[in-house]
Design a protein around this motif. Structure first.
Motif, PDB file in Angstrom:
ATOM      1  N   ASP B 110      12.634   5.115  36.057  1.00 60.67           N
ATOM      2  CA  ASP B 110      11.767   5.530  35.237  1.00 60.67           C
ATOM      3  C   ASP B 110      10.383   6.853  36.157  1.00 60.67           C
ATOM      4  OD1 ASP B 110      12.764   5.483  32.217  1.00 60.67           O
ATOM      5  OD2 ASP B 110      12.178   3.740  33.085  1.00 60.67           O
ATOM      6  N   ARG B 115      14.182   8.823  32.330  1.00 56.90           N
ATOM      7  CA  ARG B 115      15.405   7.708  32.771  1.00 56.90           C
ATOM      8  C   ARG B 115      16.523   8.446  33.756  1.00 56.90           C
ATOM      9  NH1 ARG B 115      15.132   2.890  29.273  1.00 56.90           N
ATOM     10  NH2 ARG B 115      13.311   2.394  30.504  1.00 56.90           N
ATOM     11  N   THR B 117      20.092   5.798  35.182  1.00 57.19           N
ATOM     12  CA  THR B 117      20.784   4.576  35.012  1.00 57.19           C
ATOM     13  C   THR B 117      21.613   4.765  35.466  1.00 57.19           C
ATOM     14  OG1 THR B 117      21.612   4.833  33.377  1.00 57.19           O
ATOM     15  CG2 THR B 117      19.479   4.304  32.835  1.00 57.19           C
TER      16      THR B 117
END
Lengths: 793, 265
Positions: B110, B115, B117
């Motif tokens: 973050d 964000r 991933t």
């Protein structure tokens, strides 16, 4: 989904209705034309060169007394002509550029068969005489986007290493763009290099280049005629989106034996021609072999010289005339490149084509040609290192049957119709690995398909000012078994595999391809023209590298890949002046393309059974303006061509789905060609080309990954290579003619002023300062001088 | 298979006579983009996630670290999550997670409200059999010594390898990746061809053989396609295919590591 199907069905129905309507109009025209014929007679025959017996393609035949004498009809690809007119006494006038015109009084009170022989315009002065003849076909014919080159023009224009080259020379014409040094591919009106149909005596040549693209596969000694269609393709041709390059080989002299050849810095050419049976049959053989590898031996770099780098090719043709109605021809081409790096790596590749043709005159107005054609392109890679002894082979094989008929209705009307059936077998790759190697042997499954077409077209002049050439080609493509056919999801994973047996049809694509051209003659020397045509392409060349490779992969359309479709509209103004000594034209075109192919990032195209999962699809558009000014007569001849154009692509998944410039997008493209006849001995020539650099993708930033600098790209093709320009010059000295023997020396310099044109621009870490990055430009040739001695006897 | 190389050498022959020069190109500047490089291995931790930003082409090769990131790594197989500690600017390390083969790891980064991933599964380890050396004439026509890696590829398809060389403790810029798509189940003897001569007799070579997952292979394969001398024959350049979401550059890889030291002979 149902809605989608319904729409598709509807679209197909409307396409069929359109085709039907066109057919109906055509039939009505034809009937009116035929009905008007009363006590009409026909004069037909074949037009040949008086000295060699070569059939003359595109000679003009007219009846002086009819109201459109200067237009007449053109002899076809085999020299055949047929003119029909009401009974009467006429003067038959035959003209052909570079030949003395001939006129014959004929008594057309019965049908006549009249073979015609034209003598070449001998001597230097004749050049002027002949050129002063009215040659305004460019103005009067409805053909648009057509370029023709004569052997003389090809011979006089300087090229790299003095190796005269048809494909390089056509790239000096408007709308046909040079793909760059080391690339024999070319771009026509924004089309990709694989969108050109290149025919050698009707056989498709899949790889038109030798030695990494520095030379084309066509030995100009063997070539009689080159015609390039970049728009308004006649219905007879199909299968590629952008252009047709129709190359015809010499038939051979059927009167006496001749030999010729040339010795140049990098190659030697030899040719022979002569009668098999005098006046009935002849042969022609031309071969060449390069010795560029000898060059390598001179390399100061000692380890370069055990490498090989050469090509050879052979053109053979023979024909025999049984009678005025039956004539057979056999022609073949075989060429091979061989490139090897010691014993470690090697590749050889080449084309082989064969054509057997039978001309039959059914009646004095109906001419038929039946051709059986085969074509093969193959390559083989050998890798031999450590434990690995590996061969990789791939090929594409075609067998075609083609039937073309021409019905000469009268001086104002001609109908062409026929069909073709091509069976394609593509072997995408066979890996043959020795048992101890790190690789498995593997055979990718063959791909089978059938490419069919029927066509009909009508050239028709309702008045002496208005000319139409319109027709319809219906193409039908069948994807055939045996084989496994895959379905992919959007990520490229196989979701379904269906197996089909031999002879099963997996998928059919039918496309009507209307072709239409019209010209309206404003006055003796000027005309306006318009054309529309649709072309489809069922074979696609996969190549995700920046230049063309011999290993690029042809794939057929399939359940996943649809045929490419292009619709092109063009308009033009054509004007000749100073008694047709000058020719000027301006053409504008707009082309929209569907089902264009691009590649996923990191696409694996080599030896990949699932190669179709690596593709992306989208559309393209190309538009431009072409200006052409040519001086056709006098001591100084040449032309200036300028193309202003734009070519863009919109591919799903590329550049955020926005339009972006295609690699071959060229804003400006200029070619200037001058040939000067200096006295009886010297011919001087020069060419100059300039074009906007190709669209390229360059980094906008950089970052560090795994301890190394990597580059950050944000936009596809947003940058431009530096503009390319180059001047080449040549001088030919004609030796004194002794009996039959004549020789000439050609001296040329490629890239006269040594411009360092960018071949590639590489981004890298500065080797002298690891804290910086730099752009490094590679360029290929500066001042390449050459000398060639040509002879014939 | 080095088919591109086969062809590349031919160009090199031609380019032997070609001129090259450094030129100025006017490259636009780009909004700095986040670059994440995360590795989990089967060797002991700590494991590192490095976060930096891109700079303009004309800038020095100094890449600003991202110091305000919150980084977590999850061992999805063990259902254990850990937040990484920043030990140096932009360098985040684990303290408890232990890399194990066939475990799947998730990474969440973050930064500034964004964000990113990624996930990666550590493949089974394939044993390196031996390192041998071979002399080859490279495309610059010099004789060079290349390390040859020898190992048995497993019978099941889907093994991907990466090799990194360190000569006298310095990393060689060439990275090698190998997939068994065309070599499944074979005994592999693969020479690692360098772009320049790096190995000399008597040098100490440390070779790392990593078994990587497919995403990591794709990342390095596409990265190598657009770097270095490949540019002559390269595909249209683009950013490598990454397994990290949301437009970040870089990769997240769980892989095995085998390091072997050997004297070049």
């Amino acid at each position: 989904m149902t809605n989608y199907l319904y729409k598709r069905g509807k679209r197909r129905a409307s396409g069929a209705r359109k085709a039907y309507r066109i057919a109906l109009v055509w039939a009505a025209c034809l009937l009116s034309v035929i009905a008007s014929g009363q006590s009409r007679y026909t004069v037909n025959g074949t037009i040949r060169d008086k000295n060699s017996g070569e059939a003359l393609i595109g000679a003009t035949v007219s009846l002086l007394e009819t109201k459109t004498p200067e237009r007449g009809i053109l002899s076809n690809s085999y020299g055949f002509y047929s003119v029909t007119a009401p009974a009467g006494h006429y003067t038959l006038l035959i003209t052909f550029s570079g030949y003395q015109p001939d006129s014959l009084a004929i008594d057309l009170t019965h049908n006549l068969t009249l073979p015609i022989e034209l003598a070449t315009a001998a001597g230097q002065l004749a050049e002027v005489v002949v050129s002063a003849q009215k040659r305004n076909d460019n103005v009067t014919r409805p053909l648009m986007g057509v370029q023709k080159l004569t052997t003389k023009e090809i011979n006089d224009i300087p090229v790299l290493f003095g190796e005269k080259d048809v494909l390089k020379t056509i790239q000096l014409l408007p709308g046909i763009q040079f793909a760059g040094d080391g690339n024999s591919g070319f771009y026509v009106r924004g089309g990709g290099a694989d969108q050109n149909l290149i025919l050698l005596d009707e056989a498709t040549v899949y790889n038109p280049s030798h030695l990494l693209g520095f030379f084309s596969t066509f030995n100009s000694d063997a070539i009689k005629d080159v015609t390039v269609y970049k728009g308004g393709m006649p219905a007879e041709y199909g299968g590629r989106l952008a252009s047709v390059v129709d190359i015809k080989m010499n038939d051979g002299n059927d009167k006496e034996y001749h030999f010729g050849g040339g010795i140049g810095l990098i190659s030697t050419r030899l040719s022979a021609e002569g009668p098999i049976v005098p006046d009935k049959g002849s042969f022609s053989i031309s071969g060449r072999r390069t010795y560029a590898d000898l060059f390598l031996k001179f390399s100061p770099d000692s380890s370069v010289n055990d490498n090989s780098l050469y090509f050879y090719d052979l053109n053979v043709k023979a024909n025999y005339k049984f009678d005025e109605r039956n004539h057979i021809y056999f022609s073949g081409y075989f060429g091979r490149d061989n490139l090897a790096f010691g014993n470690t790596f090697g590749i050889d590749y080449g084309n082989a084509t064969g054509t057997a043709r039978w001309n039959h005159v059914f009646s004095n107005r109906l001419f038929s040609n039946t051709s059986l054609i085969s074509s093969k392109y193959s390559y083989k890679i050998r890798i031999n290192s450590e434990n690995n002894d590996i061969g990789f082979t791939s090929d594409i094989r075609d067998a075609d049957l083609k039937e073309d008929l021409q019905y000469f209705v009268d001086a104002a009307s001609k109908i062409d119709f026929g069909f073709s059936v091509i069976h394609h077998i593509i072997a995408p790759g066979i890996i043959d690995a020795s048992s101890g190697s790190s690789y498995n042997s593997l055979t990718l499954q063959n791909k089978y398909s059938l490419e069919n077409a029927v066509y009909i077209s009508h050239q028709w002049s309702p008045t002496d000012k208005l000319h139409f050439d319109y027709g319809l080609r219906a193409s039908d493509f069948l994807v055939l078994g045996p084989g496994d056919f895959y379905t992919y999801d959007s990520a490229g994973n196989t979701t379904d595999t269906a197996h089909y047996n031999s002879g099963k049809i997996i998928k059919t694509y039918t496309n009507p391809e209307p072709r239409f051209s019209v010209s309206f003659q404003l006055d003796e020397e000027s005309s306006v023209k318009a054309s529309y045509n649709r072309n489809t392409q069922v074979l696609h060349l996969l190549s995700n590298s920046t230049s063309s490779n011999p290993t690029d992969l042809w794939i057929p359309s399939s359940n996943n890949v649809r045929p490419e479709i292009a619709d092109q509209e063009s308009i033009g103004y054509f004007k000749n002046f100073k008694d047709n000594r000058y020719e000027f034209s301006v053409e504008a075109y707009y082309k929209s393309m569907q089902n264009q192919i691009d590649y996923k990032n990191g696409a694996q195209l080599i030896a990949n059974e699932y190669v179709e999962s690596q593709l992306l699809f989208g559309k393209g558009r190309a538009y431009g303006l072409e200006l052409f000014l040519k001086k056709k007569a006098g001591k100084f001849t040449g032309w200036l061509s300028y193309t202003l154009s734009r070519t863009e692509l919109k591919i799903d998944g590329v550049n955020q789905n926005n339009w972006y410039p295609a690699k071959q997008d060229r804003t400006h493209d200029i070619s200037l060609v001058g040939i000067y006849q200096a006295g009886r001995k010297w011919t001087l020539s020069a060419t100059w080309v300039y074009y906007t650099g190709n669209a390229v993708t360059w980094p906008n930033g950089k970052y560090n990954i795994n301890g190394q600098t990597a580059f950050y790209y944000t936009e596809r093709n947003a940058y431009r290579m530096p503009a390319y320009h180059r001047m080449d010059v040549a001088a030919t000295l004609q030796g004194r003619k002794r009996k039959r023997f004549s020789g000439s020396w050609t001296f040329s310099v490629y890239n006269l002023y040594g411009r360092e044109n960018a071949y590639s621009i590489v981004f890298q870490t500065d080797p002298n300062d690891p804290t910086k990055t730099q752009a490094l430009q590679y360029s290929l040739f500066r001042f390449v001088p050459s000398v060639t001695y040509n002879f014939k006897f | 298979m080095r088919k591109t190389a086969t062809y590349g050498f031919l160009l090199t022959l031609l380019l032997a006579s070609a001129c090259k020069k450094v030129i100025d190109v006017d490259l636009k500047s780009a909004t700095p983009q986040i670059v994440i490089e995360g590795n989990i291995t089967d060797a002991g931790g700590p494991y590192i996630v490095k976060i930096t930003k891109t700079v303009d082409f004309s800038a020095e090769n100094v890449y600003p670290p991202v110091t305000n990131a919150v980084v977590t790594i999850t061992d999805s197989t063990m259902k254990r999550t850990e937040q990484l500690q920043q030990i140096d600017s932009g360098v985040y390390v684990t303290s408890t997670i232990i890399g194990q083969t066939r475990h799947t790891y998730g990474m969440v980064v973050d930064v500034d409200g964004q964000r990113y991933t990624a996930s990666s599964t550590m493949p089974r380890r394939v044993q390196l059999d031996s390192i041998t050396f071979a002399e080859n004439v490279n495309f610059n026509n010099q004789t060079e010594i290349n390390a040859v890696v020898n190992f048995q590829d497993p019978v099941a398809i889907g093994n991907y390898y990466m090799f990194t060389e360190y000569v006298n403790s310095r990393q060689i810029p060439d990275i090698f990746v190998f997939e068994d798509r065309l070599s499944t189940g074979r005994y592999i003897e693969e020479p690692l061809f360098n772009d320049s001569s790096y190995l000399q007799k008597g040098d100490t070579l440390v070779l790392s053989m990593d078994c990587i997952d497919r995403n990591t292979y794709d990342y390095f394969f596409t990265l190598l396609n657009v770097t270095g001398n490949n540019n002559f024959q390269s595909v249209t350049p683009s950013n490598p295919v990454t397994n990290i979401s949301n437009g970040a550059l870089g990769y997240f890889s769980a892989h095995t590591v085998q390091r072997t030291a050997i004297t070049v002979y």
